[in-house]
Design a protein around this motif. Structure first.
Motif, PDB file in Angstrom:
ATOM      1  N   ASN A  58       0.824  -1.229   0.000  1.00 57.65           N
ATOM      2  CA  ASN A  58       0.000   0.000   0.000  1.00 57.65           C
ATOM      3  C   ASN A  58       0.855   1.274   0.000  1.00 57.65           C
ATOM      4  O   ASN A  58       0.607   2.205   0.760  1.00 57.65           O
ATOM      5  N   PHE A  85       0.514  -0.540  -4.535  1.00 56.16           N
ATOM      6  CA  PHE A  85       0.407   0.915  -4.482  1.00 56.16           C
ATOM      7  C   PHE A  85      -1.015   1.329  -4.124  1.00 56.16           C
ATOM      8  O   PHE A  85      -1.976   0.667  -4.521  1.00 56.16           O
ATOM      9  N   ALA A  86      -1.147   2.476  -3.427  1.00 60.00           N
ATOM     10  CA  ALA A  86      -2.463   3.092  -3.274  1.00 60.00           C
ATOM     11  C   ALA A  86      -2.809   3.739  -4.616  1.00 60.00           C
ATOM     12  O   ALA A  86      -1.958   4.292  -5.300  1.00 60.00           O
ATOM     13  N   ARG A  87      -4.069   3.637  -4.964  1.00 60.32           N
ATOM     14  CA  ARG A  87      -4.540   3.963  -6.302  1.00 60.32           C
ATOM     15  C   ARG A  87      -4.162   5.365  -6.801  1.00 60.32           C
ATOM     16  O   ARG A  87      -3.596   5.524  -7.880  1.00 60.32           O
ATOM     17  N   ILE A  88      -4.492   6.392  -6.028  1.00 57.80           N
ATOM     18  CA  ILE A  88      -4.293   7.747  -6.558  1.00 57.80           C
ATOM     19  C   ILE A  88      -2.810   8.093  -6.608  1.00 57.80           C
ATOM     20  O   ILE A  88      -2.350   8.738  -7.534  1.00 57.80           O
ATOM     21  N   ARG A  91      -1.316   6.557  -9.799  1.00 57.59           N
ATOM     22  CA  ARG A  91      -1.658   7.307 -11.008  1.00 57.59           C
ATOM     23  C   ARG A  91      -0.903   8.628 -11.052  1.00 57.59           C
ATOM     24  O   ARG A  91      -0.386   9.017 -12.099  1.00 57.59           O
ATOM     25  N   ASN A  95       1.756   9.956 -13.859  1.00 60.67           N
ATOM     26  CA  ASN A  95       1.496  11.232 -14.531  1.00 60.67           C
ATOM     27  C   ASN A  95       2.683  12.177 -14.430  1.00 60.67           C
ATOM     28  O   ASN A  95       2.853  13.055 -15.268  1.00 60.67           O
ATOM     29  N   HIS A 141       0.799   2.298 -23.757  1.00 64.85           N
ATOM     30  CA  HIS A 141       0.350   3.692 -23.711  1.00 64.85           C
ATOM     31  C   HIS A 141       0.884   4.422 -22.486  1.00 64.85           C
ATOM     32  O   HIS A 141       1.096   5.635 -22.512  1.00 64.85           O
ATOM     33  N   LEU A 151       2.533  13.234 -17.967  1.00 62.85           N
ATOM     34  CA  LEU A 151       1.288  13.589 -18.649  1.00 62.85           C
ATOM     35  C   LEU A 151       1.365  14.919 -19.396  1.00 62.85           C
ATOM     36  O   LEU A 151       0.963  15.013 -20.557  1.00 62.85           O
TER      37      LEU A 151
ATOM     38  N   LEU B  24      -5.515  -2.966 -18.683  1.00 60.38           N
ATOM     39  CA  LEU B  24      -5.394  -1.505 -18.738  1.00 60.38           C
ATOM     40  C   LEU B  24      -6.025  -1.038 -20.035  1.00 60.38           C
ATOM     41  O   LEU B  24      -5.637  -1.491 -21.110  1.00 60.38           O
ATOM     42  N   SER B 122     -12.158  13.043  -4.242  1.00 58.95           N
ATOM     43  CA  SER B 122     -11.966  11.654  -3.804  1.00 58.95           C
ATOM     44  C   SER B 122     -13.274  10.937  -3.473  1.00 58.95           C
ATOM     45  O   SER B 122     -13.325   9.717  -3.497  1.00 58.95           O
ATOM     46  N   TYR B 133     -20.227   3.851 -13.201  1.00 62.00           N
ATOM     47  CA  TYR B 133     -18.853   3.859 -12.701  1.00 62.00           C
ATOM     48  C   TYR B 133     -18.521   5.304 -12.434  1.00 62.00           C
ATOM     49  O   TYR B 133     -18.657   6.147 -13.324  1.00 62.00           O
ATOM     50  N   ALA B 135     -15.356   7.425 -10.399  1.00 61.41           N
ATOM     51  CA  ALA B 135     -14.163   7.361  -9.558  1.00 61.41           C
ATOM     52  C   ALA B 135     -13.523   8.737  -9.465  1.00 61.41           C
ATOM     53  O   ALA B 135     -13.776   9.616 -10.291  1.00 61.41           O
ATOM     54  N   GLY B 136     -12.685   8.918  -8.451  1.00 64.05           N
ATOM     55  CA  GLY B 136     -12.038  10.197  -8.205  1.00 64.05           C
ATOM     56  C   GLY B 136     -10.606  10.216  -8.738  1.00 64.05           C
ATOM     57  O   GLY B 136      -9.909   9.198  -8.720  1.00 64.05           O
ATOM     58  N   PHE B 137     -10.184  11.391  -9.210  1.00 62.05           N
ATOM     59  CA  PHE B 137      -8.846  11.545  -9.768  1.00 62.05           C
ATOM     60  C   PHE B 137      -8.249  12.873  -9.331  1.00 62.05           C
ATOM     61  O   PHE B 137      -8.981  13.799  -8.984  1.00 62.05           O
ATOM     62  N   GLU B 141      -4.862  14.639 -13.611  1.00 63.53           N
ATOM     63  CA  GLU B 141      -5.582  13.709 -14.508  1.00 63.53           C
ATOM     64  C   GLU B 141      -6.847  14.325 -15.056  1.00 63.53           C
ATOM     65  O   GLU B 141      -7.231  14.071 -16.201  1.00 63.53           O
ATOM     66  N   TRP B 152      -7.281   6.550 -18.942  1.00 61.19           N
ATOM     67  CA  TRP B 152      -6.925   5.130 -18.878  1.00 61.19           C
ATOM     68  C   TRP B 152      -7.316   4.589 -17.511  1.00 61.19           C
ATOM     69  O   TRP B 152      -7.330   5.308 -16.519  1.00 61.19           O
ATOM     70  N   THR B 153      -7.665   3.348 -17.482  1.00 57.08           N
ATOM     71  CA  THR B 153      -7.940   2.744 -16.186  1.00 57.08           C
ATOM     72  C   THR B 153      -7.526   1.281 -16.187  1.00 57.08           C
ATOM     73  O   THR B 153      -7.405   0.655 -17.229  1.00 57.08           O
ATOM     74  N   ARG B 154      -7.260   0.806 -14.993  1.00 59.20           N
ATOM     75  CA  ARG B 154      -6.930  -0.601 -14.806  1.00 59.20           C
ATOM     76  C   ARG B 154      -8.209  -1.238 -14.300  1.00 59.20           C
ATOM     77  O   ARG B 154      -8.753  -0.810 -13.292  1.00 59.20           O
ATOM     78  N   MET B 186      -8.800  -0.051   4.899  1.00 56.22           N
ATOM     79  CA  MET B 186      -8.811   1.133   4.039  1.00 56.22           C
ATOM     80  C   MET B 186      -7.857   1.003   2.859  1.00 56.22           C
ATOM     81  O   MET B 186      -7.480   1.997   2.246  1.00 56.22           O
ATOM     82  N   ASP B 187      -7.448  -0.221   2.547  1.00 63.74           N
ATOM     83  CA  ASP B 187      -6.453  -0.390   1.480  1.00 63.74           C
ATOM     84  C   ASP B 187      -6.947  -1.311   0.366  1.00 63.74           C
ATOM     85  O   ASP B 187      -6.257  -2.225  -0.056  1.00 63.74           O
ATOM     86  N   ALA B 189      -7.250  -0.803  -2.817  1.00 61.71           N
ATOM     87  CA  ALA B 189      -6.934  -0.135  -4.076  1.00 61.71           C
ATOM     88  C   ALA B 189      -7.195  -1.075  -5.245  1.00 61.71           C
ATOM     89  O   ALA B 189      -6.996  -2.291  -5.131  1.00 61.71           O
ATOM     90  N   PHE B 190      -7.621  -0.496  -6.356  1.00 58.32           N
ATOM     91  CA  PHE B 190      -7.885  -1.236  -7.596  1.00 58.32           C
ATOM     92  C   PHE B 190      -8.990  -2.271  -7.435  1.00 58.32           C
ATOM     93  O   PHE B 190      -9.040  -3.258  -8.148  1.00 58.32           O
ATOM     94  N   GLU B 221     -11.481   1.805  -5.849  1.00 51.85           N
ATOM     95  CA  GLU B 221     -11.629   2.545  -7.102  1.00 51.85           C
ATOM     96  C   GLU B 221     -12.994   3.233  -7.124  1.00 51.85           C
ATOM     97  O   GLU B 221     -13.118   4.408  -7.408  1.00 51.85           O
TER      98      GLU B 221
END
Ligand code: SF4
Lengths: 163, 425
Positions: A58, A85-88, A91, A95, A141, A151, B24, B122, B133, B135-137, B141, B152-154, B186-187, B189-190, B221
């Motif tokens: 994580n 990894f934590a998602r954000i 990414r 980037n 990509h 990015l 991806l 978030s 769907y 999600a937050g970025f 991004e 892009w997304t996984r 809390m982990d 991810a994905f 996600e």
């Protein structure tokens, strides 16, 4: 492809450790000096371009603050390898042009090991121990974006060629 | 191959026949949500640097909510920039000071099953209550999203979370959300969290969106709920006609889940998350008697009409304790109007609540109602990280609107069932 020395960190290294709130208003260069200082005060001081950051589970958990990932870019870290990894964070780091690879064998890496990371092939050579690891490579990509430097340069290229 | 809901949506948005977790892909974005916080002020300078505009102004939703109303020159400047951005790029779906973006988005019928939505915040998974769907970025991004209409997304694995049975008196969706933070960690991810079971089916959208909102706390996600008649009715109420295939956006029979968890809603009691993490949750009784300085009913997750109504159930004919202040920031202007019409607002004010503007406010330590050193607050919000509501030495407890209202009356953390009685009126 990058080559450098390994900086090894543990599990659940969070974004506050990477970009301490105290320095959020400082310049990018100033803030990067404090990256991970409470875990390893030598890191930001002695890291050299191309060095590889290795984390456990994580990596990058916490807030969405871009500065956490940006600091590794400012310090010119060549790649980040972690069990997960934590998602954000993941990414954001991509980037900012930093290859991130999921690396199940992260625990075999010791501080100072000389590593060569090929994100396109998914190959990690430990030049110190002579071992070779295969991981999932970054897809085309994302590699293209990483090669462009992240990015923003990637978008610049894309929009320049479209015009 | 049978697919989960999130896989189906990503397959559609990416133009692939089918996708599997780990793939991806690049998706076409149906809608991009920008807020004043991470929106124009982060994106516009980058667009200028690229000498570029936005891909489709009609597919951009913009709301000002974090910095409203302006409290200093800095927030005023951010709001002005946000308005200028809307004008410059012709963004018709700009909701200026109408309420918290996540709420205004749903109130105005911008969400539908099967959509692929990116949000610059978030808590964007909240929209997944509509079977889309979302999600937050980060700001960087979202720059690419508004510029290209793609991301892009996984493809995430799906965790299915089933709740079955009926809630006991005084137990709510918020208690489920807090319980899950502790149970699932809390982990995640994905991973996409898909909520189901008859407890969830029995909920209205307001409560369902509490679950999907707090998928963010699970590190996921997104959070999603398969659409049904409740979803379609909510869309109609928001002025949107559901597409003929709306109900087909659900996981296939036999779809592969990463994990399936089953919980019994009947056994759940009111939960409270103690400082400084939502995962630090347990039965309200663990903290009963803790003196509190401020009770706060606010945020996207905890100040919808239903939330205010729950608080009013407790506060009706009662007074806020003299040792404590109760602040109420309805999630949107629409919520305020509705709560005024049905008498809810009157009950809250009669009990002694202070009414705040609709927006993120104290909750993000930006507006009125922040905490002093060492103060204790109980809130209907979703995060209680250190310093989240002001001073870093402040303690923030999370609870349901029932629990927060009961605490406001008692002056100390209190089990709402003590005030509600056993039977549902
Ligand atoms: S109310 Fe809080 S969680 Fe919701 S959008 Fe605003 S700052 Fe984010």
């Amino acid at each position: 492809m990058s080559e450098g020395n390994a900086w090894v960190f543990g599990d659940e290294i969070n974004t506050d450790l990477m970009a301490p709130g105290l320095y959020m208003k400082s310049s990018n260069e100033e803030m990067a000096k404090h990256c991970l200082e409470s875990v390893n005060p030598d890191f930001a001081k002695n890291v050299t371009p191309g060095d590889v950051v290795v984390g456990g589970h994580n990596f990058g958990v916490g807030s969405a603050r871009e500065q956490a990932a940006l600091n590794f870019g400012t310090l010119k870290v060549g790649a980040i390898l972690a069990e997960s990894f934590a998602r954000i964070f993941y990414r954001n780091a991509l980037n900012f042009g930093i290859p991130c690879l999921f690396f199940p064998d992260y625990a075999t890496i010791k501080p100072g090991h000389r590593l060569r990371v090929d994100a396109a092939l998914g190959r990690i050579d430990n030049l110190t121990t002579g071992t070779q690891h295969t991981v999932d490579p970054l897809p085309a990509h994302l590699l293209e974006m990483i090669r462009a430097g992240g990015l923003m340069p990637h978008l610049k290229k894309r929009f320049a060629s479209a015009k | 191959m049978p697919q989960t809901l999130v896989e189906k949506i990503i397959a559609r948005a990416s133009g692939q026949g089918a996708v599997k977790p780990g793939d991806l892909v690049t998706c076409k974005v149906d809608l991009a949500m920008l807020l004043d916080s991470g929106g124009p002020r982060r994106i516009w300078p980058r667009l200028k640097e690229l000498n570029a505009g936005v891909w489709d102004p009609d597919k951009i939703f913009l709301a000002s909510d974090h910095f409203v109303p302006a409290v200093d020159a800095e927030s005023a400047g951010i709001l002005k920039l946000t308005r200028d951005f809307a004008r410059e790029f012709g963004i018709k779906n700009f909701y200026d000071m109408e309420g918290i973006g996540h709420i205004v988005l749903a109130e105005n019928g911008h969400l539908a099953p099967g959509m692929f939505v990116c949000g610059g915040d978030s808590h964007s998974p909240m929209g997944g209550a509509y079977g889309c769907y979302m999600a937050g970025f980060g700001g960087i991004e979202m720059t690419a999203v508004v510029l290209t209409g793609e991301i892009w997304t996984r493809v995430p694995e799906t965790i299915r979370v089933n709740w079955r049975g009926k809630f006991g008196r005084g137990v709510t969706a918020k208690d489920i959300a807090l319980k899950l933070c502790c149970e699932l960690g809390m982990d995640n991810a994905f991973k996409a969290i898909e909520y189901g079971g008859d407890t969830v089916r029995a909920m209205q959208m307001s409560e369902r969106s509490v679950l999907t909102n707090m998928a963010a706390e699970l590190g996921a996600e997104t959070g999603m709920i398969e659409p049904d008649e409740v979803t379609l009715n909510a869309m109609r109420a928001a002025g949107r006609t559901p597409a003929a295939d709306a109900l087909s956006w659900r996981s296939d029979e036999g779809a592969a889940y990463f994990a399936v968890h089953d919980f019994d809603a009947g056994a759940l009691t009111p939960q409270v998350a103690a400082p400084h993490a939502p995962s630090n949750s347990g039965p309200v009784g663990n903290y009963a008697g803790m003196a509190v300085d401020q009770a706060y009913i606010g945020a996207c997750v905890g100040a919808k009409l239903k939330d205010l109504q729950m608080a009013a159930e407790v506060l009706k004919g009662r007074k806020v304790a003299s040792t404590l202040r109760l602040l109420v920031a309805p999630a949107s202007k629409q919520v305020t109007r509705d709560a005024e019409k049905d008498g809810t607002l009157g009950i809250l004010l009669e009990a002694g609540a202070t009414l705040l503007p609709s927006g993120c406010g104290a909750y993000a330590a930006m507006g009125a109602g922040i905490l002093a050193d060492g103060e204790v607050c109980i809130t209907t919000t979703n995060r209680n990280f250190q310093g989240r509501m002001g001073a870093s030495t402040a303690s923030v407890y999370l609870g349901s609107p029932y629990t927060v209202a009961a605490t406001a009356v008692a002056g100390k953390i209190c089990d709402p069932r003590d005030m509600l009685g056993e039977t549902v009126p």
